[in-house]
Design a protein around this motif. Structure first.
Motif, PDB file in Angstrom:
ATOM      1  N   HIS A  56       1.088  -0.966  -0.183  1.00  0.00           N
ATOM      2  CA  HIS A  56       0.331  -0.131   0.086  1.00  0.00           C
ATOM      3  C   HIS A  56       0.753   1.575   0.037  1.00  0.00           C
ATOM      4  O   HIS A  56       2.087   1.176  -0.267  1.00  0.00           O
ATOM      5  CB  HIS A  56      -1.099   0.456   1.315  1.00  0.00           C
ATOM      6  CG  HIS A  56      -0.517   0.024   2.484  1.00  0.00           C
ATOM      7  ND1 HIS A  56       0.448  -1.349   2.984  1.00  0.00           N
ATOM      8  CD2 HIS A  56      -0.069   0.900   3.634  1.00  0.00           C
ATOM      9  CE1 HIS A  56       0.871  -0.525   4.340  1.00  0.00           C
ATOM     10  NE2 HIS A  56       0.186   0.480   4.422  1.00  0.00           N
ATOM     11  N   HIS A  58       1.542   3.906   1.895  1.00  0.00           N
ATOM     12  CA  HIS A  58       1.917   4.201   2.732  1.00  0.00           C
ATOM     13  C   HIS A  58       3.668   4.979   2.887  1.00  0.00           C
ATOM     14  O   HIS A  58       4.328   3.974   2.683  1.00  0.00           O
ATOM     15  CB  HIS A  58       1.519   4.621   4.353  1.00  0.00           C
ATOM     16  CG  HIS A  58       0.439   4.152   4.812  1.00  0.00           C
ATOM     17  ND1 HIS A  58      -0.566   3.527   5.342  1.00  0.00           N
ATOM     18  CD2 HIS A  58      -0.847   5.375   4.628  1.00  0.00           C
ATOM     19  CE1 HIS A  58      -1.747   4.410   5.480  1.00  0.00           C
ATOM     20  NE2 HIS A  58      -2.245   5.395   4.680  1.00  0.00           N
ATOM     21  N   ASP A  60       5.910   4.261   5.465  1.00  0.00           N
ATOM     22  CA  ASP A  60       6.309   3.925   5.992  1.00  0.00           C
ATOM     23  C   ASP A  60       6.321   2.588   4.795  1.00  0.00           C
ATOM     24  O   ASP A  60       7.047   1.309   5.546  1.00  0.00           O
ATOM     25  CB  ASP A  60       6.443   3.791   7.016  1.00  0.00           C
ATOM     26  CG  ASP A  60       4.871   3.015   7.204  1.00  0.00           C
ATOM     27  OD1 ASP A  60       4.190   3.919   6.913  1.00  0.00           O
ATOM     28  OD2 ASP A  60       4.987   2.249   8.356  1.00  0.00           O
ATOM     29  N   HIS A  61       6.196   2.324   3.956  1.00  0.00           N
ATOM     30  CA  HIS A  61       5.655   0.904   3.242  1.00  0.00           C
ATOM     31  C   HIS A  61       6.437   1.240   1.864  1.00  0.00           C
ATOM     32  O   HIS A  61       7.523   0.218   1.202  1.00  0.00           O
ATOM     33  CB  HIS A  61       4.669   0.391   2.968  1.00  0.00           C
ATOM     34  CG  HIS A  61       4.234   0.124   4.185  1.00  0.00           C
ATOM     35  ND1 HIS A  61       4.159  -1.263   4.765  1.00  0.00           N
ATOM     36  CD2 HIS A  61       3.294   0.465   5.583  1.00  0.00           C
ATOM     37  CE1 HIS A  61       4.064  -1.398   6.362  1.00  0.00           C
ATOM     38  NE2 HIS A  61       3.341   0.082   5.950  1.00  0.00           N
ATOM     39  N   HIS A 114      -7.978  -1.131   5.454  1.00  0.00           N
ATOM     40  CA  HIS A 114      -6.567   0.388   6.296  1.00  0.00           C
ATOM     41  C   HIS A 114      -6.377   1.245   5.422  1.00  0.00           C
ATOM     42  O   HIS A 114      -6.111   2.264   6.066  1.00  0.00           O
ATOM     43  CB  HIS A 114      -4.793  -0.816   6.541  1.00  0.00           C
ATOM     44  CG  HIS A 114      -3.956   0.653   6.940  1.00  0.00           C
ATOM     45  ND1 HIS A 114      -3.701   0.922   8.153  1.00  0.00           N
ATOM     46  CD2 HIS A 114      -2.863  -0.147   5.691  1.00  0.00           C
ATOM     47  CE1 HIS A 114      -2.463   1.436   8.316  1.00  0.00           C
ATOM     48  NE2 HIS A 114      -2.036   1.173   6.901  1.00  0.00           N
ATOM     49  N   ASP A 133      -0.123  -3.674   6.291  1.00  0.00           N
ATOM     50  CA  ASP A 133      -0.559  -3.305   7.356  1.00  0.00           C
ATOM     51  C   ASP A 133      -2.750  -3.596   7.867  1.00  0.00           C
ATOM     52  O   ASP A 133      -3.381  -3.284   7.882  1.00  0.00           O
ATOM     53  CB  ASP A 133      -0.683  -1.910   7.048  1.00  0.00           C
ATOM     54  CG  ASP A 133       0.447  -1.388   7.441  1.00  0.00           C
ATOM     55  OD1 ASP A 133       1.681  -2.203   7.900  1.00  0.00           O
ATOM     56  OD2 ASP A 133       0.528  -0.342   7.638  1.00  0.00           O
TER      57      ASP A 133
HETATM   58 ZN    ZN Z   1       0.227   1.705   6.466  1.00  0.00          ZN
END
Ligand code: ZN
Ligand code: FE
Length: 255
Positions: A56, A58, A60-61, A114, A133
């Protein structure tokens, strides 16, 4: 086993995963929170990164994707429906697709909840699912964009995988998740035992991820929202599975 999985801790509490196929030489990365720990692991193993799968959008990914692409020129795979907010994709996939990774099957699962575009990747020959997540060790992602119904459908889809599937999820939130889970099911003996092991592992810095799907089914309160015993435990006898899941998710947000 010709398929190896390496868990790579990144940032404060993220995990990325490397999947190496000794047969074909393919090395896939599932999510890229930051580049350097992944690069260090690739160098240590003498692996050439060939694929990056994104769960996804975000940061942090995905924040490590550009640097890894520049260094290794891997193929980048992500959800078509989120292509507008992901790094440039070489292959845009949809839930239900099967991606052929140099002769290995990677199945794309809808993992919305999420975020609306979230996907998970199941690699049958590795017996592993990369969930980002969505389904997490003793937990599940917060509902930032999707609905409780979407996340419940996601969890139900993932729960239908074989019991010995390794759940490779994106964060080390396990200890806090265990403390919360105990408030939902104080009488769940398997959960009490897992909570103890989780604390011990954290004390010596061992990851609690990946986890076995069977263990999640026995202890993860979010996956268990459809069970009569859990409905009773939260005082929602007779409520629908989604209602109970939504209740537990909301309680975790306040925890
Ligand atoms: Zn996330
Ligand atoms: Fe995350």
């Amino acid at each position: 086993m010709t398929l190896e999985i390496e868990t790579v801790p990144c940032l404060a509490d993220n995990y990325a995963f490397l999947l190496h196929d000794r047969k074909s030489g393919a090395t896939a990365l599932f999510d890229a929170p930051e580049a350097w720990p992944i690069q260090r692991e690739l160098e240590r193993r003498n692996w050439q990164l060939t694929h990056i799968f994104i769960t996804h959008h975000h940061g942090d990914h995905i924040d490590g994707v550009a640097e890894l692409v520049a260094a290794y020129h891997p193929e980048v795979i992500g959800a078509a429906r989120d292509a507008h907010r992901l790094p440039p994709l070489d292959t845009a996939v949809e839930p239900g697709d099967t991606y052929d990774m140099w002769g290995r099957e990677v199945q794309v699962f809808d993992a919305a909840g999420h975020t609306t575009g979230h996907v998970a990747y199941y690699v049958p020959k590795a017996g592993a699912v990369f969930t980002g997540d969505s389904l997490m060790a003793l937990g599940c992602g917060r509902l930032f964009e999707g609905t409780a119904a979407q996340m419940w459908a996601t969890l139900s889809r993932l729960a239908a995988l074989p019991d010995d599937t390794l759940v490779c999820s994106g964060h080390e939130y396990t200890a806090a998740n265990a403390r919360f889970a105990r408030t939902i099911e104080p009488d769940n003996a398997a959960l009490a035992e897992r909570a103890r092991r989780t604390e011990q592992a954290r004390a010596i810095g061992t990851p609690n991820v990946p986890s076995a799907l069977a263990e999640e089914k026995a202890t993860n309160p979010f996956l268990r929202a459809g069970l009569d015993e859990v409905k009773r435990a939260v005082g929602m006898d007779g409520a629908s599975d989604v209602e109970v899941f939504a209740h537990i998710r909301a309680a975790k947000d306040r925890f």
